[in-house]
Design a protein around this motif. Structure first.
Motif, mmCIF file in Angstrom:
data_model
loop_
_atom_site.group_PDB
_atom_site.id
_atom_site.type_symbol
_atom_site.label_atom_id
_atom_site.label_comp_id
_atom_site.label_asym_id
_atom_site.label_seq_id
_atom_site.Cartn_x
_atom_site.Cartn_y
_atom_site.Cartn_z
ATOM 1 N N ARG A 90 0.832 -1.213 0.000
ATOM 2 C CA ARG A 90 0.000 0.000 0.000
ATOM 3 C C ARG A 90 0.861 1.255 0.000
ATOM 4 O O ARG A 90 0.624 2.181 -0.781
ATOM 5 C CB ARG A 90 -0.946 0.013 1.196
ATOM 6 N N ASP A 91 1.860 1.293 0.875
ATOM 7 C CA ASP A 91 2.741 2.460 0.935
ATOM 8 C C ASP A 91 3.537 2.620 -0.353
ATOM 9 O O ASP A 91 3.766 3.741 -0.822
ATOM 10 C CB ASP A 91 3.691 2.349 2.132
ATOM 11 N N GLY A 92 3.956 1.498 -0.941
ATOM 12 C CA GLY A 92 4.695 1.546 -2.198
ATOM 13 C C GLY A 92 3.863 2.119 -3.324
ATOM 14 O O GLY A 92 4.342 2.934 -4.120
ATOM 15 N N ILE A 93 2.591 1.702 -3.399
ATOM 16 C CA ILE A 93 1.708 2.222 -4.452
ATOM 17 C C ILE A 93 1.417 3.696 -4.214
ATOM 18 O O ILE A 93 1.466 4.504 -5.149
ATOM 19 C CB ILE A 93 0.407 1.406 -4.544
ATOM 20 N N SER A 94 1.132 4.088 -2.977
ATOM 21 C CA SER A 94 0.863 5.503 -2.671
ATOM 22 C C SER A 94 2.065 6.370 -3.030
ATOM 23 O O SER A 94 1.915 7.440 -3.621
ATOM 24 C CB SER A 94 0.537 5.687 -1.191
ATOM 25 N N GLY A 95 3.263 5.915 -2.664
ATOM 26 C CA GLY A 95 4.474 6.663 -2.987
ATOM 27 C C GLY A 95 4.704 6.758 -4.485
ATOM 28 O O GLY A 95 5.054 7.821 -5.010
ATOM 29 N N LEU A 96 4.513 5.635 -5.179
ATOM 30 C CA LEU A 96 4.651 5.618 -6.633
ATOM 31 C C LEU A 96 3.678 6.603 -7.263
ATOM 32 O O LEU A 96 4.047 7.418 -8.121
ATOM 33 C CB LEU A 96 4.398 4.206 -7.167
ATOM 34 N N TRP A 97 2.424 6.554 -6.826
ATOM 35 C CA TRP A 97 1.378 7.401 -7.389
ATOM 36 C C TRP A 97 1.720 8.871 -7.181
ATOM 37 O O TRP A 97 1.587 9.690 -8.095
ATOM 38 C CB TRP A 97 0.049 7.047 -6.746
ATOM 39 N N ALA A 98 2.201 9.221 -6.004
ATOM 40 C CA ALA A 98 2.584 10.608 -5.733
ATOM 41 C C ALA A 98 3.774 11.011 -6.603
ATOM 42 O O ALA A 98 3.779 12.104 -7.204
ATOM 43 C CB ALA A 98 2.910 10.788 -4.256
ATOM 44 N N ASP A 99 4.786 10.150 -6.696
ATOM 45 C CA ASP A 99 5.967 10.474 -7.491
ATOM 46 C C ASP A 99 5.619 10.636 -8.970
ATOM 47 O O ASP A 99 6.111 11.556 -9.635
ATOM 48 C CB ASP A 99 7.045 9.400 -7.311
ATOM 49 N N VAL A 100 4.779 9.747 -9.497
ATOM 50 C CA VAL A 100 4.368 9.842 -10.896
ATOM 51 C C VAL A 100 3.558 11.122 -11.121
ATOM 52 O O VAL A 100 3.790 11.860 -12.085
ATOM 53 C CB VAL A 100 3.574 8.588 -11.323
ATOM 54 N N SER A 101 2.615 11.401 -10.223
ATOM 55 C CA SER A 101 1.803 12.619 -10.349
ATOM 56 C C SER A 101 2.673 13.871 -10.306
ATOM 57 O O SER A 101 2.506 14.784 -11.120
ATOM 58 C CB SER A 101 0.767 12.686 -9.222
ATOM 59 N N ASN A 102 3.593 13.916 -9.354
ATOM 60 C CA ASN A 102 4.439 15.095 -9.194
ATOM 61 C C ASN A 102 5.443 15.276 -10.329
ATOM 62 O O ASN A 102 5.947 16.378 -10.540
ATOM 63 C CB ASN A 102 5.130 15.065 -7.831
ATOM 64 N N ALA A 103 5.699 14.204 -11.070
ATOM 65 C CA ALA A 103 6.565 14.283 -12.250
ATOM 66 C C ALA A 103 5.766 14.650 -13.502
ATOM 67 O O ALA A 103 6.320 14.695 -14.594
ATOM 68 C CB ALA A 103 7.293 12.960 -12.454
ATOM 69 N N GLY A 104 4.441 14.896 -13.332
ATOM 70 C CA GLY A 104 3.606 15.295 -14.458
ATOM 71 C C GLY A 104 2.809 14.166 -15.081
ATOM 72 O O GLY A 104 2.141 14.365 -16.095
ATOM 73 N N GLY A 105 2.849 12.982 -14.493
ATOM 74 C CA GLY A 105 2.081 11.857 -15.019
ATOM 75 C C GLY A 105 0.585 12.102 -14.909
ATOM 76 O O GLY A 105 0.113 12.684 -13.930
ATOM 77 N N ALA A 106 -0.155 11.672 -15.908
ATOM 78 C CA ALA A 106 -1.606 11.879 -15.973
ATOM 79 C C ALA A 106 -2.317 10.688 -15.346
ATOM 80 O O ALA A 106 -2.839 9.818 -16.033
ATOM 81 C CB ALA A 106 -2.038 12.073 -17.422
ATOM 82 N N GLY B 201 -4.692 11.009 -12.615
ATOM 83 C CA GLY B 201 -5.811 11.426 -11.787
ATOM 84 C C GLY B 201 -5.557 12.564 -10.830
ATOM 85 O O GLY B 201 -6.481 13.039 -10.176
ATOM 86 N N PHE B 202 -4.334 13.020 -10.723
ATOM 87 C CA PHE B 202 -3.995 14.132 -9.840
ATOM 88 C C PHE B 202 -3.115 15.108 -10.605
ATOM 89 O O PHE B 202 -2.513 14.753 -11.616
ATOM 90 C CB PHE B 202 -3.237 13.629 -8.600
ATOM 91 N N VAL B 203 -3.038 16.340 -10.100
ATOM 92 C CA VAL B 203 -2.089 17.309 -10.642
ATOM 93 C C VAL B 203 -1.150 17.712 -9.506
ATOM 94 O O VAL B 203 -1.545 17.734 -8.340
ATOM 95 C CB VAL B 203 -2.787 18.532 -11.261
ATOM 96 N N PRO B 204 0.100 17.981 -9.843
ATOM 97 C CA PRO B 204 1.064 18.329 -8.804
ATOM 98 C C PRO B 204 0.764 19.705 -8.199
ATOM 99 O O PRO B 204 0.168 20.537 -8.873
ATOM 100 C CB PRO B 204 2.398 18.338 -9.535
ATOM 101 N N THR C 180 -8.642 4.951 -20.972
ATOM 102 C CA THR C 180 -8.740 6.348 -21.362
ATOM 103 C C THR C 180 -7.453 7.023 -20.945
ATOM 104 O O THR C 180 -6.789 6.608 -19.988
ATOM 105 C CB THR C 180 -9.935 7.075 -20.703
ATOM 106 N N CYS C 181 -7.073 8.044 -21.691
ATOM 107 C CA CYS C 181 -5.890 8.811 -21.328
ATOM 108 C C CYS C 181 -6.133 10.284 -21.621
ATOM 109 O O CYS C 181 -7.008 10.638 -22.412
ATOM 110 C CB CYS C 181 -4.643 8.289 -22.034
ATOM 111 N N ARG C 182 -5.354 11.101 -20.963
ATOM 112 C CA ARG C 182 -5.466 12.559 -21.060
ATOM 113 C C ARG C 182 -4.718 13.037 -22.295
ATOM 114 O O ARG C 182 -3.542 12.742 -22.487
ATOM 115 C CB ARG C 182 -4.858 13.174 -19.795
ATOM 116 N N GLY C 183 -5.413 13.797 -23.123
ATOM 117 C CA GLY C 183 -4.772 14.381 -24.295
ATOM 118 C C GLY C 183 -3.700 15.381 -23.904
ATOM 119 O O GLY C 183 -3.682 15.915 -22.790
ATOM 120 N N GLY C 184 -2.788 15.628 -24.820
ATOM 121 C CA GLY C 184 -1.739 16.610 -24.599
ATOM 122 C C GLY C 184 -0.559 16.100 -23.804
ATOM 123 O O GLY C 184 0.338 16.881 -23.465
ATOM 124 N N THR C 185 -0.530 14.806 -23.492
ATOM 125 C CA THR C 185 0.566 14.249 -22.697
ATOM 126 C C THR C 185 1.462 13.312 -23.495
ATOM 127 O O THR C 185 2.530 12.949 -23.014
ATOM 128 C CB THR C 185 0.013 13.454 -21.496
#
Length: 174
Positions: free
Chosen positions: A16-32, A34-37, A130-135
């Motif tokens: 759980r902690d690994g997935i949460s950390g991964l998700w935050a790191d991906v989001s903060n690196a600009g990954g689409a 479900g979240f924005v940094p 589905t994916c976010r356009g422009g990425t």
């Protein structure tokens, strides 16, 4: 070194902690995904809990890629379609590869492992996402064999004045 993939791993605090950390790191690196940094693992946790509940209810399966140190480096959630006329395909959500591992082909490996996992599910003939356009994500998924089958212009509002297309893609498994 390649990632080691596991479908339906045992869920514990480390995962759980690994997935949460991964998700935050991906989001903060600009990954689409479900979240924005900026976003923290604590802010992501409620969304992860929704995925974990769906797993416990048998509606979703988790694919995890572990790096050579055993850390969570990639994920994808395979979610059954609940519509009785559409049970022959499933959704793939929250496709992530840690930023430190990008550019190594692990995204393609993750998508291939997801397709292999889906092929092992009785009655599944295709994967939809589905994916976010422009990425550029649509180009990546197309390179993995997915075809664009729909687009909703401006459906995703990243910020005021920054609306993106919601692109629907399909991978037939036959």
């Amino acid at each position: 070194m390649a990632l080691t993939f596991e479908l339906d791993p045992k869920v514990d605090r480390t995962l759980r902690d690994g997935i949460s950390g991964l998700w935050a790191d991906v989001s903060n690196a600009g990954g689409a995904v479900g979240f924005v940094p900026p976003v923290t693992a604590d802010e992501i946790r409620p969304e992860l809990v929704k995925h974990l509940v769906a797993m416990a209810e048998g509606r979703t399966r988790l694919l995890v890629g572990y790096d050579e140190e055993g850390a969570v480096a990639a994920t994808a959630f395979l979610t059954h379609n609940t519509h009785r006329l559409m049970g022959h395909w499933l959704w793939i959500y929250t496709v992530m590869v840690h930023p430190r591992h990008q550019g190594k082909g692990y995204g393609r490996d993750l998508m291939a492992a997801a397709a292999e996992g889906a092929r092992g599910i009785d009655g599944i003939e295709a994967i939809r996402l589905t994916c976010r356009g422009g990425t550029g994500a649509d180009r990546f998924y197309a390179s993995c064999g997915y075809k664009e089958v729909g687009r909703v212009p401006g459906a995703i509002r990243v910020a005021d004045g920054d609306d993106r297309d919601d692109i629907v893609m399909l991978l037939p498994l036959g």
